[in-house]
Design a protein around this motif. Sequence first.
Motif, short mmCIF file in Angstrom:
data_model
loop_
_atom_site.label_atom_id
_atom_site.label_comp_id
_atom_site.label_asym_id
_atom_site.label_seq_id
_atom_site.Cartn_x
_atom_site.Cartn_y
_atom_site.Cartn_z
N ASP A 134 -39.82 -47.22 -61.11
CA ASP A 134 -39.17 -46.28 -62.04
C ASP A 134 -40.00 -46.08 -63.31
OD1 ASP A 134 -37.30 -44.41 -62.81
OD2 ASP A 134 -35.82 -45.88 -63.48
N LEU A 163 -32.42 -39.51 -60.37
CA LEU A 163 -31.91 -38.21 -60.78
C LEU A 163 -32.97 -37.48 -61.60
CD1 LEU A 163 -28.30 -39.24 -61.84
CD2 LEU A 163 -29.06 -38.25 -59.66
N ARG A 165 -34.20 -33.52 -63.50
CA ARG A 165 -33.79 -32.26 -64.10
C ARG A 165 -34.99 -31.31 -64.10
NH1 ARG A 165 -32.88 -34.07 -68.94
NH2 ARG A 165 -30.69 -34.48 -68.59
N ARG A 183 -37.40 -37.13 -65.27
CA ARG A 183 -36.50 -38.20 -64.82
C ARG A 183 -35.34 -38.29 -65.80
NH1 ARG A 183 -33.35 -41.49 -63.03
NH2 ARG A 183 -33.79 -43.66 -62.52
N ILE A 184 -34.13 -38.25 -65.28
CA ILE A 184 -32.94 -38.44 -66.08
C ILE A 184 -32.67 -39.94 -66.14
CG2 ILE A 184 -30.44 -38.02 -66.30
CD1 ILE A 184 -30.92 -35.42 -64.71
N ARG A 185 -32.69 -40.48 -67.33
CA ARG A 185 -32.48 -41.91 -67.50
C ARG A 185 -31.14 -42.12 -68.21
NH1 ARG A 185 -37.04 -44.16 -65.75
NH2 ARG A 185 -38.97 -43.01 -66.04
N ASN A 186 -30.40 -43.09 -67.78
CA ASN A 186 -29.09 -43.38 -68.38
C ASN A 186 -29.13 -44.61 -69.26
OD1 ASN A 186 -27.84 -41.19 -67.09
ND2 ASN A 186 -27.64 -42.38 -65.21
N ASP A 187 -30.31 -44.97 -69.76
CA ASP A 187 -30.37 -46.17 -70.59
C ASP A 187 -30.41 -45.87 -72.05
OD1 ASP A 187 -33.30 -46.50 -68.78
OD2 ASP A 187 -33.30 -45.40 -70.66
#
Length: 187
Positions: A134, A163, A165, A183-187
Amino acid sequence: MRDLIYSFQVSLDGYIEDASGSITFASPDAELHQYFNDYETEFDTHVYGRRLYEMMQYWETADQTDTNPIIVAYAKTWQALEKIVFSETMTTVEGNARLATRPLAEELAALKQAPGKQIAIGGATLAAEAVRLDLVDRYHVVIYPVLLGGGKRMFPLFEQTFLLRLIDHQTFASGCIALTYERIRND
């Protein structure tokens, strides 16, 4: 922080080379080649696996052997780029290149922290490892209007979901399409 971008050319059915290992399907016309020339100005560093580095060696002298101004311009741009090569078998590299001395994650972390333009990564096996870890921030793909029916896939199988975009796209008279995803990161 600099972004790591996985750039590749692919058939519509998802192959970066055909069953015989050829990439001749990905021969850009003048319009697409100029696009690649302009795109390369976003980078100052390329990270390669051995096989892709060896294929790209053509550009080390292309400006001396070709008279097409688009080819000459690309060669000069490519020669100026820093190239880091991951190989377990090579002992030397040429031009503005060096062999990687650290594991991939460490090498990329150091590159991302260093000042400069964006970083490109290429070579299916090497890039796949960066994807698995990642570490890839953007994916830039040029899709050619051809079905190969087999060969080397652009991505191996993954155990996780990434994920993305869409942040840019461009179409060309040849029928090729360039897509850029982040890259969509959720952190």
